[in-house]
Design a protein around this motif. Structure first.
Motif, PDB file in Angstrom:
ATOM      1  N   ARG A  36       0.844  -1.201   0.000  1.00  0.00           N
ATOM      2  CA  ARG A  36       0.000   0.000   0.000  1.00  0.00           C
ATOM      3  C   ARG A  36       0.875   1.245   0.000  1.00  0.00           C
ATOM      4  O   ARG A  36       0.618   2.192  -0.732  1.00  0.00           O
ATOM      5  CB  ARG A  36      -0.920  -0.004   1.226  1.00  0.00           C
ATOM      6  CG  ARG A  36      -1.896   1.169   1.219  1.00  0.00           C
ATOM      7  CD  ARG A  36      -2.813   1.126   2.437  1.00  0.00           C
ATOM      8  NE  ARG A  36      -3.940   2.016   2.301  1.00  0.00           N
ATOM      9  CZ  ARG A  36      -4.047   3.183   2.931  1.00  0.00           C
ATOM     10  NH1 ARG A  36      -3.087   3.609   3.716  1.00  0.00           N
ATOM     11  NH2 ARG A  36      -5.114   3.941   2.770  1.00  0.00           N
ATOM     12  N   SER A  90      -8.074   7.152  -5.108  1.00  0.00           N
ATOM     13  CA  SER A  90      -9.203   6.723  -4.263  1.00  0.00           C
ATOM     14  C   SER A  90      -9.159   5.212  -4.024  1.00  0.00           C
ATOM     15  O   SER A  90      -9.468   4.739  -2.929  1.00  0.00           O
ATOM     16  CB  SER A  90     -10.540   7.085  -4.920  1.00  0.00           C
ATOM     17  OG  SER A  90     -10.611   8.468  -5.091  1.00  0.00           O
ATOM     18  N   ALA A  91      -8.787   4.464  -5.067  1.00  0.00           N
ATOM     19  CA  ALA A  91      -8.705   3.002  -4.931  1.00  0.00           C
ATOM     20  C   ALA A  91      -7.619   2.618  -3.929  1.00  0.00           C
ATOM     21  O   ALA A  91      -7.789   1.692  -3.133  1.00  0.00           O
ATOM     22  CB  ALA A  91      -8.440   2.362  -6.282  1.00  0.00           C
ATOM     23  N   ALA A  94      -8.803   3.177  -0.385  1.00  0.00           N
ATOM     24  CA  ALA A  94      -9.742   2.151   0.093  1.00  0.00           C
ATOM     25  C   ALA A  94      -9.064   0.811   0.359  1.00  0.00           C
ATOM     26  O   ALA A  94      -9.703  -0.133   0.818  1.00  0.00           O
ATOM     27  CB  ALA A  94     -10.851   1.959  -0.940  1.00  0.00           C
ATOM     28  N   TRP A  95      -7.776   0.714   0.068  1.00  0.00           N
ATOM     29  CA  TRP A  95      -6.982  -0.511   0.268  1.00  0.00           C
ATOM     30  C   TRP A  95      -7.105  -1.002   1.708  1.00  0.00           C
ATOM     31  O   TRP A  95      -7.050  -0.176   2.605  1.00  0.00           O
ATOM     32  CB  TRP A  95      -5.537  -0.134  -0.019  1.00  0.00           C
ATOM     33  CG  TRP A  95      -4.585  -1.226  -0.298  1.00  0.00           C
ATOM     34  CD1 TRP A  95      -4.255  -2.248   0.504  1.00  0.00           C
ATOM     35  CD2 TRP A  95      -3.790  -1.347  -1.482  1.00  0.00           C
ATOM     36  NE1 TRP A  95      -3.295  -3.007  -0.077  1.00  0.00           N
ATOM     37  CE2 TRP A  95      -2.982  -2.482  -1.295  1.00  0.00           C
ATOM     38  CE3 TRP A  95      -3.654  -0.620  -2.657  1.00  0.00           C
ATOM     39  CZ2 TRP A  95      -2.068  -2.912  -2.250  1.00  0.00           C
ATOM     40  CZ3 TRP A  95      -2.761  -1.032  -3.589  1.00  0.00           C
ATOM     41  CH2 TRP A  95      -1.977  -2.174  -3.391  1.00  0.00           C
ATOM     42  N   ALA A  97      -9.742  -3.020   1.270  1.00  0.00           N
ATOM     43  CA  ALA A  97     -11.132  -3.400   1.016  1.00  0.00           C
ATOM     44  C   ALA A  97     -11.424  -3.400  -0.483  1.00  0.00           C
ATOM     45  O   ALA A  97     -12.183  -4.213  -0.988  1.00  0.00           O
ATOM     46  CB  ALA A  97     -12.062  -2.426   1.731  1.00  0.00           C
ATOM     47  N   SER A  98     -10.771  -2.475  -1.185  1.00  0.00           N
ATOM     48  CA  SER A  98     -10.998  -2.376  -2.625  1.00  0.00           C
ATOM     49  C   SER A  98      -9.992  -3.242  -3.385  1.00  0.00           C
ATOM     50  O   SER A  98      -8.852  -3.362  -3.003  1.00  0.00           O
ATOM     51  CB  SER A  98     -10.823  -0.932  -3.063  1.00  0.00           C
ATOM     52  OG  SER A  98     -10.698  -0.855  -4.443  1.00  0.00           O
TER      53      SER A  98
ATOM     54  N   ASP B  36      -2.617   7.821   4.648  1.00  0.00           N
ATOM     55  CA  ASP B  36      -3.999   8.306   4.504  1.00  0.00           C
ATOM     56  C   ASP B  36      -4.023   9.831   4.377  1.00  0.00           C
ATOM     57  O   ASP B  36      -4.772  10.380   3.567  1.00  0.00           O
ATOM     58  CB  ASP B  36      -4.850   7.859   5.704  1.00  0.00           C
ATOM     59  CG  ASP B  36      -5.170   6.370   5.653  1.00  0.00           C
ATOM     60  OD1 ASP B  36      -5.031   5.775   4.565  1.00  0.00           O
ATOM     61  OD2 ASP B  36      -5.549   5.806   6.695  1.00  0.00           O
TER      62      ASP B  36
END
Lengths: 153, 62
Positions: A36, A90-91, A94-95, A97-98, B36
């Motif tokens: 990620r 955005s993808a 959401a890591w 889950a996406s 984030d």
């Protein structure tokens, strides 16, 4: 004495399993976080390259180096590439889950390729060649990340 | 006596393993939080960049 040895054997086996389980948990945690983080770094690099491209093209246009029709067409393609970068961003956010990061990245690579081809068709001066180089750099980052994600982020 | 030593050793190994896991989990959490924040910052910047590109794509003749 035999019971004693068996008890010790059972105990050491249990400890081994617990330690193995901990090892697996730590390994998967670190591997997932690293992937990620790699995607976040790539997204940042792609954004910086696109921002430099936008600023560079705008400066060239304001200096009269790019005709308005080409400026409009270029910005239409740039908007597509920026939207693709936002979707990828955005993808990644959401890591894990996406599972869309790789798909969004493929679209981003397509948009960057189109932008490169678009710019290559312009009569480029030296500063504009630098702009093209930055898009190529962004494309290289995206393609190499796409290869490392292997379609299953 | 031996079984007691094994029990102590096992308990100690599990304790060290758990502490390591907690430390790594905390480091991963910190990286995730930083990531984030960076992703949110990029999203905001991208919205502005997209708006600018959209404006320039329909820029009227001077």
């Amino acid at each position: 004495m035999r019971d004693h040895r068996e008890a010790v054997g059972r105990w050491s086996l249990s400890v081994t399993w617990v330690l193995l389980a901990l090892g697996v948990m730590i390994g998967s945690e670190v591997a997932c976080a690293a992937r990620r983080h790699q995607a976040v770094v790539a997204s940042s690099a792609i954004y910086e390259a696109l921002a430099a491209v936008q600023d560079g093209e705008m400066a060239a246009f304001e200096a009269g180096a790019i005709p308005i029709e080409q400026h409009r067409a270029f910005n239409a393609d740039l908007a597509v590439a920026l939207r693709a970068e936002r979707a990828f961003n955005s993808a990644v956010a959401a890591w894990p889950a996406s599972t869309d990061a790789a798909a969004e990245l493929a679209k981003l690579v397509g948009a960057l390729t189109r932008l490169t081809q678009h710019l290559a068709a312009l009569p480029l001066s030296e500063p504009q060649r630098v702009i093209l180089g930055k898009i190529d750099a962004a494309l290289t980052v995206a393609v190499s990340l796409a290869a490392s994600l292997g379609g299953t982020p | 006596m031996t079984i007691l030593l094994w029990a102590q050793l096992g308990a100690e190994l599990v304790r060290i393993g758990s502490a390591s896991y907690a430390t790594i989990r905390q480091a991963v959490r910190a990286t995730d939080d930083g990531d984030d924040a960076q992703l949110a910052r990029l999203d905001k910047l991208l919205v502005e960049r997209i708006a600018q590109a959209d404006r320039e794509a329909i820029r009227p003749d001077a």
